[in-house]
Enzyme design. Structure first.
Site, PDB file in Angstrom:
ATOM      1  N   GLU A  85       2.769  -7.754   8.630  1.00  0.00           N
ATOM      2  CA  GLU A  85       2.953  -6.172   8.633  1.00  0.00           C
ATOM      3  C   GLU A  85       3.761  -5.662   7.869  1.00  0.00           C
ATOM      4  OE1 GLU A  85       0.797  -4.614  11.186  1.00  0.00           O
ATOM      5  OE2 GLU A  85       0.220  -6.615  11.270  1.00  0.00           O
ATOM      6  N   PRO A  98       0.962  -1.241   0.108  1.00  0.00           N
ATOM      7  CA  PRO A  98       0.014  -0.034  -0.103  1.00  0.00           C
ATOM      8  C   PRO A  98       0.722   1.427  -0.024  1.00  0.00           C
ATOM      9  CG  PRO A  98      -0.021  -1.172   1.986  1.00  0.00           C
ATOM     10  CD  PRO A  98       0.723  -2.001   1.260  1.00  0.00           C
TER      11      PRO A  98
HETATM   12  N1  ADE Z   1      -0.853  -5.105   0.270  1.00  0.00           N
HETATM   13  C1  ADE Z   1      -1.787  -4.748   1.091  1.00  0.00           C
HETATM   14  N2  ADE Z   1      -2.293  -3.570   0.633  1.00  0.00           N
HETATM   15  C2  ADE Z   1      -2.118  -3.311  -0.559  1.00  0.00           C
HETATM   16  C3  ADE Z   1      -2.476  -2.502  -1.632  1.00  0.00           C
HETATM   17  N3  ADE Z   1      -3.474  -1.674  -1.505  1.00  0.00           N
HETATM   18  N4  ADE Z   1      -1.787  -2.426  -2.782  1.00  0.00           N
HETATM   19  C4  ADE Z   1      -0.743  -3.414  -3.084  1.00  0.00           C
HETATM   20  N5  ADE Z   1      -0.393  -4.556  -2.120  1.00  0.00           N
HETATM   21  C5  ADE Z   1      -0.904  -4.351  -1.004  1.00  0.00           C
END
Ligand code: ADE
Length: 244
Positions: free
Chosen positions: A126, A99
């Site tokens: 995490e 993310p």
């Molecule tokens: N892993 C966890 N959340 C994610 C996201 N929004 N985009 C890519 N990989 C992720």
């Protein structure tokens, strides 16, 4: 095009890989997807790939050694060409799904589709030990501003969007160019589509689509796209087009 997916949950993929466009693309040899279980590179007898964070805090962190060694081994893998003499190592572009990464959009999908090989590194828990990033220097990509339980679904999103752009994968060569966000329609959403029946519960198919007049149909579709975009995604229209 070759995809290598590095994950702790390779069993999440076969269902997705075995369906629809992707299944056909794999059968036709246009796309090759190799799954790699990061746990195979675990060092200890318990096959542990994660550990508690130094400094304390909740959750577990993916360890640096199995991840780095898995990526290094996969990078060295040769293509599985039927003629062994032709097989070669293509280092590929390493993508970490997180993310914290650059947000995926159609221009980035187009950039990724130009690669011969993508190595997709999926995280869990995490996150990764920071040294994974320091050593491997991956491109970090996010599929949106929300947190998934891991990178696996995000990797499927990347594969799904990228393969649409590989020549021969879609039945109709035109159809990915008509997609919303594609280069030729960067600023417009797709127009509404209809098929049989002509009427359902009082809802009619617009008359113009039945007219057989291709010029009028094209003009109606263009107008529909514009109206829909203005209504839903005014941010996609340039200031000039949205009349600002
Ligand atoms: N892993 C966890 N959340 C994610 C996201 N929004 N985009 C890519 N990989 C992720």
């Amino acid at each position: 095009m070759r995809f290598d997916v590095l994950t702790l949950f390779p069993e999440m993929f076969p269902g997705y890989l075995g369906q629809s466009l992707l299944k056909l693309a794999i059968q036709r040899g246009l796309v090759d997807v190799k799954l790699h279980d990061i746990r195979d590179w675990a060092k200890d007898k318990h096959k542990s790939v994660d550990d508690r964070p130094f400094g304390g805090g909740p959750g577990m962190v993916l360890r640096v050694e199995p991840v780095v060694e898995c990526v290094e081994a996969v990078r060295e893998e040769k293509d599985s060409a039927s003629n062994a003499k032709d097989s070669q190592v293509r280092p590929g572009r390493l993508v970490m799904l997180t993310p914290q990464g650059r947000k995926l959009d159609q221009p980035l999908v187009e950039e990724l589709a130009a690669e011969e090989r993508l190595i997709l590194l999926c995280g869990r828990y995490e996150g990764f030990d920071q040294r994974v990033r320091d050593i491997l220097e991956p491109d970090e990509i996010s599929v949106g501003d929300y947190v998934l339980n891991g990178g696996e679904v995000a990797a499927m999103v990347v594969i799904d969007a990228v393969i649409r752009l590989i020549p021969g994968v879609l039945g109709d060569e035109q159809s990915s160019q008509q997609d919303s966000f594609s280069a030729s329609r960067r600023h417009l959403l797709e127009f509404s589509q209809y098929t049989r029946p002509r009427e359902f519960r009082g809802h009619q198919v617009p008359e113009v689509l039945l007219s057989g007049d291709h010029q009028q149909i094209a003009a109606w579709r263009e107008e529909e796209s514009r109206r829909k975009t203005e209504q839903r995604r005014g941010d996609l229209l340039s200031p000039r087009e949205s009349g600002e």
